[in-house]
Design a protein around this motif. Structure first.
Motif, PDB file in Angstrom:
ATOM      1  N   THR A  15       0.860  -1.191   0.000  1.00  0.00           N
ATOM      2  CA  THR A  15       0.000   0.000   0.000  1.00  0.00           C
ATOM      3  C   THR A  15       0.888   1.229   0.000  1.00  0.00           C
ATOM      4  N   SER A  16       0.736   2.072  -1.022  1.00  0.00           N
ATOM      5  CA  SER A  16       1.534   3.312  -1.051  1.00  0.00           C
ATOM      6  C   SER A  16       0.812   4.401  -0.251  1.00  0.00           C
ATOM      7  N   HIS A  67       2.955  -7.591   4.625  1.00  0.00           N
ATOM      8  CA  HIS A  67       2.280  -6.308   4.377  1.00  0.00           C
ATOM      9  C   HIS A  67       3.293  -5.168   4.457  1.00  0.00           C
ATOM     10  N   LYS A  69       3.449  -0.938   4.003  1.00  0.00           N
ATOM     11  CA  LYS A  69       2.634   0.278   3.867  1.00  0.00           C
ATOM     12  C   LYS A  69       3.524   1.505   4.003  1.00  0.00           C
ATOM     13  N   HIS A  72       1.909   8.467   4.592  1.00  0.00           N
ATOM     14  CA  HIS A  72       1.158   9.488   3.847  1.00  0.00           C
ATOM     15  C   HIS A  72       1.985  10.778   3.770  1.00  0.00           C
ATOM     16  N   GLU A 152      -3.090   0.220  -3.781  1.00  0.00           N
ATOM     17  CA  GLU A 152      -2.968  -1.075  -3.097  1.00  0.00           C
ATOM     18  C   GLU A 152      -2.811  -2.157  -4.142  1.00  0.00           C
TER      19      GLU A 152
END
Length: 332
Positions: A15-16, A67, A69, A72, A152
């Motif tokens: 997930t970026s 996972h 990530k 932000h 994602e």
């Protein structure tokens, strides 16, 4: 490295980061009570990046971390200050790793050079601040852009071993024994089929401190190209070898036929594998006396007209120097 630590196939969720929002700030200072818009842009969201690392040999370090990530981006602020970009996240992989899209099975890219980086999920762009929207007719815009959402994705990381020579043969053909004799590798060896369940790598020390890498790949069975036995799990490791060494035991009922079956499995899996240079080594030849070996040579000279072959014995250390010489000549 133990056999259980060799991991060559991993599914990962990435997930970026989301881009930061642009600011709607209006300039307000002591002597400037009604300044114009001075909202800055939001920062870019963090990327998820796959990076090649020559010091890694397997994907074992990703076995329990599935996972990834990224951060932000931060929001813009007053005085046209741009928000900070979100921190990127790196997934380090060995050389020879292929990255696929899990849904489509499409190959996204391959990493074959140390330090090579590829973005697998791009971070969202930061939104524009209200300073960008000021015009002659709209001098006090009180709006800005939101940041773009991050991406994602489910990806598959698949390792194809980078080696100079790939050992190809049926189970119990003597591949692990040969690797243990000509290199410092210590593969599991026993007298039954499928002793080797994971590829083993060994470095052969040649003359004048020269070296080349040999990969012992789990034994082929008929139907491997369709996924029988260990199937595709090992065939993909052969793709990156520049030379293929076919090992056929001297006690095989029909040496040429066994070689043809091996070649056919490679052809059905990927026809391009047949473009590689090939050498046939007849292993366990210490079981043959001189008379029998001479008779076999007469037959094999007719059957192997275009492919070189030689007799070796890993246990009795016969023909191994000749084998190394031949392989080095083929590689160079």
């Amino acid at each position: 490295m133990t056999e259980g630590n060799f991991v060559d196939y991993v599914k990962v969720h990435v997930t970026s980061g989301k881009g930061g929002q642009g600011s709607k700030h209006m300039r307000r200072e002591k002597y400037i009570p009604k300044g114009g818009p001075d909202g800055g842009d939001g920062g870019r969201g963090g990327h998820v990046i796959v990076k090649a690392n020559k010091n890694l040999w397997t994907l074992y370090h990703l076995k329990f971390k599935r996972h990834f990530k990224a951060e932000h981006g931060l929001h813009g602020s007053k005085q046209t200050s741009t928000g900070a970009d979100g921190a990127d996240v790196y997934i380090e992989v060995p050389l020879g790793t292929v990255v696929r899209d899990k849904e489509t099975e499409e190959i996204l890219f391959e990493l074959t050079e140390d330090g090579e980086e590829k973005i697998v999920a791009q971070g969202g762009r930061g939104g524009l601040g209200n300073a960008h929207f000021k015009t002659a007719t709209n001098q006090t815009p009180r709006y800005s852009q939101p940041g773009e959402e991050g991406l994602e994705a489910d990806i598959i990381l698949e390792l194809k071993i980078l080696a100079d020579v790939g050992l190809v043969g049926f189970p119990n053909a003597g591949k692990s024994t040969l690797l243990s004799v000509i290199t410092a590798a210590k593969p599991k060896i026993a007298n039954y089929e499928f002793t080797t369940l994971k590829p083993n790598l060994g470095i052969v020390e040649y003359r004048d401190f020269k070296t080349f890498v040999v990969a012992d790949i789990p034994g082929i069975i008929e139907g491997a190209a369709e996924g029988k036995g260990i199937g595709h799990r090992f065939l993909r490791h052969i793709e990156r070898n520049s030379t293929l060494l076919f090992l056929v035991p001297a006690d095989a009922p029909d040496i040429k036929e066994q070689y043809e079956v091996l070649v056919d499995e490679l052809r059905r899996y990927n026809p391009q594998l047949l473009d590689k240079e090939r050498l046939v080594a007849i292993s366990k030849s210490d079981m043959l006396d001189d008379e029998l070996k001479t008779e076999m040579k007469k037959i094999l000279d007719k059957e192997f007209k275009e492919i070189s072959y030689l007799f070796i014995s890993s246990v009795a250390h016969q023909g191994l120097t000749e084998l190394k010489d031949k392989l080095w000549a083929m590689l160079n």
